[in-house]
Scaffold this motif. Structure first.
Motif, mmCIF file in Angstrom:
data_model
loop_
_atom_site.group_PDB
_atom_site.id
_atom_site.type_symbol
_atom_site.label_atom_id
_atom_site.label_comp_id
_atom_site.label_asym_id
_atom_site.label_seq_id
_atom_site.Cartn_x
_atom_site.Cartn_y
_atom_site.Cartn_z
ATOM 1 N N ALA A 1 -96.673 -47.449 36.571
ATOM 2 C CA ALA A 1 -96.269 -48.847 36.426
ATOM 3 C C ALA A 1 -94.918 -49.139 37.057
ATOM 4 C CB ALA A 1 -96.232 -49.224 34.944
ATOM 5 N N GLY A 2 -94.170 -48.112 37.447
ATOM 6 C CA GLY A 2 -92.859 -48.309 38.057
ATOM 7 C C GLY A 2 -91.763 -48.623 37.063
ATOM 8 N N ASP A 3 -91.948 -48.312 35.800
ATOM 9 C CA ASP A 3 -90.954 -48.582 34.758
ATOM 10 C C ASP A 3 -89.994 -47.386 34.696
ATOM 11 O OD1 ASP A 3 -89.480 -49.434 32.638
ATOM 12 O OD2 ASP A 3 -91.131 -49.463 31.181
ATOM 13 N N ALA A 4 -88.918 -47.446 35.467
ATOM 14 C CA ALA A 4 -87.968 -46.332 35.502
ATOM 15 C C ALA A 4 -87.186 -46.209 34.205
ATOM 16 C CB ALA A 4 -87.011 -46.501 36.679
ATOM 17 N N THR A 5 -86.832 -47.350 33.590
ATOM 18 C CA THR A 5 -86.065 -47.302 32.347
ATOM 19 C C THR A 5 -86.886 -46.687 31.221
ATOM 20 O OG1 THR A 5 -84.863 -49.288 33.056
ATOM 21 C CG2 THR A 5 -84.730 -48.676 30.726
ATOM 22 N N GLY A 6 -88.124 -47.119 31.065
ATOM 23 C CA GLY A 6 -88.971 -46.518 30.048
ATOM 24 C C GLY A 6 -89.242 -45.050 30.317
ATOM 25 N N PHE A 7 -89.397 -44.682 31.554
ATOM 26 C CA PHE A 7 -89.593 -43.275 31.910
ATOM 27 C C PHE A 7 -88.404 -42.439 31.474
ATOM 28 C CE2 PHE A 7 -89.660 -39.605 34.667
ATOM 29 C CZ PHE A 7 -91.006 -39.292 34.783
ATOM 30 N N GLU A 8 -87.181 -42.943 31.707
ATOM 31 C CA GLU A 8 -85.979 -42.214 31.303
ATOM 32 C C GLU A 8 -85.893 -42.073 29.787
ATOM 33 O OE1 GLU A 8 -82.895 -44.528 32.960
ATOM 34 O OE2 GLU A 8 -83.296 -43.959 35.051
ATOM 35 N N GLU A 9 -86.213 -43.135 29.058
ATOM 36 C CA GLU A 9 -86.104 -43.092 27.601
ATOM 37 C C GLU A 9 -87.104 -42.110 26.993
ATOM 38 O OE1 GLU A 9 -86.639 -47.069 26.329
ATOM 39 O OE2 GLU A 9 -84.670 -47.771 27.033
ATOM 40 N N VAL A 10 -88.336 -42.112 27.483
ATOM 41 C CA VAL A 10 -89.343 -41.206 26.925
ATOM 42 C C VAL A 10 -88.987 -39.757 27.231
ATOM 43 C CG1 VAL A 10 -91.775 -40.525 27.059
ATOM 44 C CG2 VAL A 10 -91.157 -42.950 27.009
ATOM 45 N N PHE A 11 -88.540 -39.483 28.448
ATOM 46 C CA PHE A 11 -88.199 -38.105 28.798
ATOM 47 C C PHE A 11 -86.966 -37.619 28.028
ATOM 48 C CE2 PHE A 11 -86.059 -34.970 31.563
ATOM 49 C CZ PHE A 11 -87.064 -34.024 31.630
ATOM 50 N N ALA A 12 -85.951 -38.492 27.879
ATOM 51 C CA ALA A 12 -84.762 -38.109 27.123
ATOM 52 C C ALA A 12 -85.101 -37.872 25.653
ATOM 53 C CB ALA A 12 -83.684 -39.185 27.257
ATOM 54 N N ALA A 13 -85.993 -38.695 25.092
ATOM 55 C CA ALA A 13 -86.391 -38.491 23.698
ATOM 56 C C ALA A 13 -87.134 -37.172 23.515
ATOM 57 C CB ALA A 13 -87.255 -39.658 23.231
ATOM 58 N N ASP A 14 -87.967 -36.809 24.479
ATOM 59 C CA ASP A 14 -88.680 -35.530 24.386
ATOM 60 C C ASP A 14 -87.711 -34.348 24.447
ATOM 61 O OD1 ASP A 14 -91.221 -33.842 24.613
ATOM 62 O OD2 ASP A 14 -90.168 -33.323 26.468
ATOM 63 N N LEU A 15 -86.699 -34.424 25.302
ATOM 64 C CA LEU A 15 -85.711 -33.342 25.368
ATOM 65 C C LEU A 15 -84.886 -33.253 24.091
ATOM 66 C CD1 LEU A 15 -84.318 -33.539 29.028
ATOM 67 C CD2 LEU A 15 -86.009 -31.963 28.096
ATOM 68 N N ARG A 16 -84.502 -34.404 23.534
ATOM 69 C CA ARG A 16 -83.712 -34.389 22.294
ATOM 70 C C ARG A 16 -84.506 -33.808 21.135
ATOM 71 N NH1 ARG A 16 -82.053 -39.587 24.003
ATOM 72 N NH2 ARG A 16 -83.560 -40.512 22.560
ATOM 73 N N SER A 17 -85.779 -34.137 21.067
ATOM 74 C CA SER A 17 -86.593 -33.616 19.959
ATOM 75 C C SER A 17 -86.716 -32.097 20.032
ATOM 76 C CB SER A 17 -87.979 -34.262 19.990
ATOM 77 O OG SER A 17 -88.653 -33.924 21.206
ATOM 78 N N GLY A 18 -86.775 -31.564 21.238
ATOM 79 C CA GLY A 18 -86.845 -30.114 21.365
ATOM 80 C C GLY A 18 -85.521 -29.428 21.127
ATOM 81 N N LEU A 19 -84.406 -30.098 21.499
ATOM 82 C CA LEU A 19 -83.094 -29.480 21.333
ATOM 83 C C LEU A 19 -82.593 -29.564 19.902
ATOM 84 C CD1 LEU A 19 -81.338 -30.733 24.597
ATOM 85 C CD2 LEU A 19 -82.309 -28.488 24.147
ATOM 86 N N LEU A 20 -83.078 -30.549 19.120
ATOM 87 C CA LEU A 20 -82.640 -30.651 17.733
ATOM 88 C C LEU A 20 -83.112 -29.472 16.899
ATOM 89 C CD1 LEU A 20 -83.154 -34.475 16.999
ATOM 90 C CD2 LEU A 20 -80.993 -33.237 17.289
ATOM 91 N N GLN A 21 -84.207 -28.836 17.299
ATOM 92 C CA GLN A 21 -84.705 -27.681 16.571
ATOM 93 C C GLN A 21 -83.981 -26.393 16.935
ATOM 94 O OE1 GLN A 21 -88.875 -27.535 17.443
ATOM 95 N NE2 GLN A 21 -89.282 -29.616 16.659
ATOM 96 N N SER A 22 -83.130 -26.447 17.931
ATOM 97 C CA SER A 22 -82.391 -25.259 18.358
ATOM 98 C C SER A 22 -81.181 -25.045 17.469
ATOM 99 C CB SER A 22 -81.951 -25.406 19.820
ATOM 100 O OG SER A 22 -81.152 -24.315 20.208
ATOM 101 N N MET B 1 -74.224 -32.810 25.312
ATOM 102 C CA MET B 1 -75.020 -33.902 25.868
ATOM 103 C C MET B 1 -74.128 -34.820 26.691
ATOM 104 S SD MET B 1 -77.997 -33.152 24.512
ATOM 105 C CE MET B 1 -79.005 -34.618 24.663
ATOM 106 N N ILE B 2 -74.677 -35.316 27.799
ATOM 107 C CA ILE B 2 -74.026 -36.307 28.646
ATOM 108 C C ILE B 2 -75.061 -37.379 28.957
ATOM 109 C CG2 ILE B 2 -72.902 -36.751 30.858
ATOM 110 C CD1 ILE B 2 -71.920 -33.928 30.893
ATOM 111 N N ASP B 3 -74.787 -38.611 28.535
ATOM 112 C CA ASP B 3 -75.717 -39.730 28.719
ATOM 113 C C ASP B 3 -77.072 -39.429 28.086
ATOM 114 O OD1 ASP B 3 -73.769 -41.078 30.077
ATOM 115 O OD2 ASP B 3 -74.457 -40.446 32.065
ATOM 116 N N ASP B 4 -77.061 -38.889 26.876
ATOM 117 C CA ASP B 4 -78.277 -38.568 26.110
ATOM 118 C C ASP B 4 -79.142 -37.513 26.786
ATOM 119 O OD1 ASP B 4 -77.531 -40.404 24.204
ATOM 120 O OD2 ASP B 4 -78.677 -42.043 25.107
ATOM 121 N N LEU B 5 -78.578 -36.745 27.711
ATOM 122 C CA LEU B 5 -79.302 -35.669 28.383
ATOM 123 C C LEU B 5 -78.472 -34.397 28.315
ATOM 124 C CD1 LEU B 5 -80.587 -37.554 31.555
ATOM 125 C CD2 LEU B 5 -81.983 -36.764 29.632
#
Length: 884
Positions: free
Chosen positions: A456-477, A483-487
């Motif tokens: 769909a070309g939604d770059a902002t939504g793509f960034e938010e979903v990918f950043a949320a997936d990384l945060r969910s995995g790193l919270l269990q560590s 983190m810099i800019d939620d990444l």
């Protein structure tokens, strides 16, 4: 088990030659006694066009040296043997030397003597294929075995006077055998390793039988067949040299090694007595046990390193790795990093040792491991270096391996055990995560959502979903990264599958027709998902390079990887954001670690700068004749004059990006920079780069006085380049152009004629500034010393007498004050006042006080000392008889 690894320390500096294609080949040194060959703690080094040298591996002392013609080159590693002949020790050094033809060269001399050297050349070898092995057959009168890369074997007598046999390992079914690794074994050595469980083959062996073990491929270099084979060939010899002529030999057995990636990236080596085979392919390092009935996989280490690195197995249990400026010792059994050493911290004093500074920087190319002394010998640029491994219980621990308790928390990547457990148990990873640590269920749902947003070309939504997936995995560590800019700011615990997926979604190979596999030559890399946040994040992790993009694209479409060029990523960033803000942010974050790619970025920006200068030229220049068009190009370069005080000849964003790219390029070695400039820059662009660097020198105050700098408020906000980067790139520009290039620069003849006196003037100004600064520094130092001596005298309770006519004068602006005066009748002696002795003293005046030249306490002279100084200041008396 306590282990320590030392930093690489230089043993000896190898000879250097002026030839750009000169290489150094390293070989072993043996002692042959009673038909048994033993390795010595010595290194045989052959330098193209220079000499064949033998060094001690303990302290780097040179034992002997044999010169070779300057136009010659070596092929393959040399070999040196020490044998006893008539109760005298002779040293025989063999090497494959290439002049008009490829021949074997023998240098024979008495051990420890260099006066009488016997030099013999063998008959020419069959073909010009590189030599892979030069070895001695101790059970056959020290005959010499030569093995070439195409599988041809040649046996010569010890004195190279006779060619005894020619053997071909190729067969009619597979006539294109390519040797990847080779090792010669005696019958006793083969019985302990490759024939340990093959008693049936040992029964058929003769007393004079030796063996050749090979790791090879059966395909031509252009074929796609990536299989690796391992085989064993017998070689029957006799001590008298009556070996019959043989045209072809069939192997005793051969086995196929599991497939290993791209054939251009793999490298095979044998362990001691060929008991193990080590295969390096990309970031993986596999170990195979060859003492079994069939080769068995012992371990497969995934180093998770992006970029070039060197790795060598010192034992079947441990391997040493050199990556950039660090050393790592891997435990192959438990896939862990046992030791890691940052060589930049251990060499903090290397700037004081200019003689050895060159041998203390850069990656290490490993040569061999000396098990008796637990020392690794390597080559670092033009130096032989040594790395010592110390253990608490001796060197046996390296062969026995370690225990699980010693590797907990040090893992790199686990074995692929899914096929043994049915694939139902999720795989784990300790430390740097790889593809195996990706949870298939959770990642598949996230990936599906990301595919929809990308389509769909939604770059902002793509960034938010990918950043949320990384945060969910790193919270269990237990140790979440910063983190810099939620990444995350580091690659720790981020699977390669996710980063490769992001790269394939952001970048895309655009072609006019066909698929990426059969893309036309004009296909190029483009950004299909303009996610600037993720692009900067990838640049911060060091993944935004043509190598990283090529690796990610090849995992999805192998044919498209060849279309990713050196400047593809930079061109894609410039196309998606012509304002250069994205490229500037990527350069500030890190961008690519490769100097060649930084040079490509600088070339693209410099080309754009010349275009800006051409567009800013007066309109009358654009209507000139063809003769004036040639002057227009010259004018574009001439615009970069160093005499202007206005640093804004380019747009600030373009100048900032160009400075950042040149800063990163200047951090590389001058050799790499010169090669990049020669391959990427035209002569016009190189001259323009010289002018830009001259302006950077001018703006930094290196070629003018700081008094002529504008006020701080009026200066440009664009930061300049450091002096070290300017010097490296400017020197590389001169080397890249060369004297013939400067003379032959016909299209920029006027510019080249003006730049030489300008450079001479700038160097003269810089030299004069250094002289003035040194003089002022000396005056200031002497002033401070004098002030310190006065302060020490006053603090000690002393008091300086102030008197004389000058003491009664008052200091007024513009009025000359006499600091020293002649003795008067009113004064008993010269009185020192509070002035500074800055070369304004009177002649022939003896001070009643004395101070050391280096500073110290002010002391009063005695009357005897003053009388002595007065008499010494007077000239010699002369007498003349006057006759009236």
């Amino acid at each position: 088990m306590t282990m320590e690894i030392s930093a690489p320390h230089p043993l000896v500096r190898l000879p250097r030659v002026a030839r750009p294609d000169a290489a150094t080949h390293i070989g072993p040194v043996f002692t042959v006694r009673d038909g048994v060959k033993r390795r010595r703690k010595e290194i045989c080094a052959a330098v193209d066009g220079n000499s064949l040298n033998i060094y001690e591996a303990q302290d780097g002392n040179i034992l002997t040296s044999f010169p070779v013609p300057p136009n010659s080159s070596f092929s393959g590693p040399p070999c040196s043997v020490r044998v006893a002949v008539d109760d005298k020790l002779h040293r025989r050094s063999y090497c494959a030397l290439k002049l008009q033809s490829l021949q074997i060269q023998l240098f024979e001399s008495l051990d420890g003597e260099q006066q009488h050297v016997k030099s013999v050349r063998s008959p020419p070898l069959n073909g010009q294929e590189p030599v892979m092995l030069v070895d001695v057959l101790p059970h056959a009168g020290n005959q010499i075995l030569i093995a070439q890369a195409n599988g041809n074997l040649t046996i010569f007598s010890a004195d190279l006077e006779r060619r005894i046999a020619r053997i071909s390992l190729n067969t009619k079914e597979h006539p294109y055998l390519q040797v990847l690794a080779i090792q010669h074994l005696t019958s006793a050595e083969a019985e302990k390793s490759v024939l340990k469980q093959r008693t049936d083959l040992l029964r058929e062996a003769k007393d004079n039988t030796s063996y050749i073990t090979l790791a090879y491929s059966k395909a031509q270099p252009d074929d796609n067949d990536q299989r690796i084979f391992y085989g064993l060939w017998p070689v029957n010899t006799t001590e008298g040299g009556n070996l019959p002529q043989m045209t072809s030999v069939t192997p005793l057995f051969e086995h196929e090694i599991p497939r290993h990636g791209n054939a251009k990236e793999r490298r095979c080596t044998f362990g001691q007595h060929a008991s193990h085979l080590y295969v390096k392919c990309g970031a993986t390092f596999s170990t195979y046990d060859l003492s079994k009935m069939i080769p068995a996989t012992i371990s497969t280490l995934d180093t998770a390193i992006n970029g070039s690195f060197e790795i060598m197995a010192i034992t079947p249990a441990f391997a040493i790795c050199s990556f950039q400026e660090s050393l790592r010792l891997y435990d192959l059994k438990y896939q862990s990093i046992r030791l890691q050493q940052d060589t930049t911290r251990t060499n903090l004093k290397r700037k004081r040792h200019r003689m050895t500074a060159e041998g203390q920087i850069g990656p290490v190319e490993f040569i061999t491991y000396l098990s008796h002394s637990a020392r690794v010998i390597g080559k670092r640029r033009h130096h032989l270096v040594a790395i010592d491994i110390s253990l608490s219980a001796g060197s046996k621990e390296l062969h026995a391996g370690s225990q699980l308790i010693q590797n907990i928390g040090l893992g790199v990547k686990l074995h692929d055990e899914a096929h043994r457990l049915g694939g139902n148990i999720p795989r784990l990873a300790i430390g740097s995560s790889g593809d195996n640590s990706v949870s298939s269920k959770s990642w598949s749902s996230v990936r599906k959502r990301l595919d929809e947003l990308a389509q769909a070309g939604d770059a902002t939504g793509f960034e938010e979903v990918f950043a949320a997936d990384l945060r969910s995995g790193l919270l269990q560590s237990s140790l979440p990264p910063p983190m810099i800019d939620d990444l995350p700011a580091t690659r720790l615990a981020i699977p390669d599958a996710k980063t490769n997926y992001i790269l394939t979604k952001i970048f895309h190979i655009e072609s006019t027709e066909g698929t990426p596999q059969d893309a036309p030559p004009d296909a190029r890399l483009k950004i299909q998902l303009p996610s600037f946040k993720l692009i900067v994040w990838l640049s911060r992790l060091g993944l935004l390079s043509h190598i990283g993009v090529k690796r990610a694209v090849s995992s999805h479409s192998p044919g498209a990887a060849e279309l990713v060029k050196l400047d593809s990523v930079a061109e894609a960033l410039l196309e998606v954001d012509p304002s250069l803000k994205l490229l500037t942010e990527c350069l500030e974050a890190g961008f690519s670690p490769y100097a060649e790619e930084q040079a490509a970025v600088a070339q693209a920006l410099l080309s754009r700068a010349l275009t800006v200068v051409a567009d800013a030229a007066p309109a009358s220049k654009s209507d000139a004749t063809s003769h004036e068009d040639g002057g227009k190009q010259e004018m574009q370069i001439q615009t970069l004059e160093t005499s202007t005080s206005d640093p804004t000849w380019l747009p600030p964003q373009l100048q900032t990006a160009l400075v950042l790219s040149l800063n990163k390029l200047g951090a590389g070695s001058t050799k790499t920079i010169t090669q990049s400039l020669r391959s990427l820059f035209s002569q016009r662009e190189t001259l323009a780069l010289v002018q830009f660097l001259r302006q950077q020198l001018f703006q930094g105050g290196h070629t003018r006085s700081f008094q002529s700098l504008p006020p701080i408020e009026a200066r440009s906000k664009v930061s300049g380049m450091p002096l070290s980067a300017i010097i490296n790139i400017l020197s590389s520009c001169v080397d890249a152009i060369g004297p013939l290039g400067i003379i032959g620069a016909l299209e920029n003849e006027d510019f080249v004629g003006n730049i030489i006196p300008d450079l001479v003037t700038e160097i003269t100004h810089a030299t004069e500034s250094l002289v003035d600064a040194t003089e002022l520094r000396g005056i200031l130092r002497e002033t401070l010393r004098y002030e310190e001596s006065i302060r020490k005298h006053e603090s000690a309770g002393g008091r300086l007498q102030v008197g004389g006519p000058a003491a009664r004068l008052t200091q007024q602006p513009g009025k000359i004050v006499t600091l020293y005066s002649e003795n008067t009748k009113e004064d008993d002696g010269f009185q020192l006042r509070g002035g500074l002795p800055l070369a304004l003293r009177a002649e022939n005046v003896i001070s009643p006080y004395k101070v050391r030249k280096g500073g110290g306490q002010v002391l009063k002279r005695s009357a005897r000392e003053m009388s002595m100084l007065k008499s010494m200041s007077k000239g010699q008396y002369s007498f003349e008889r006057l006759v009236l």
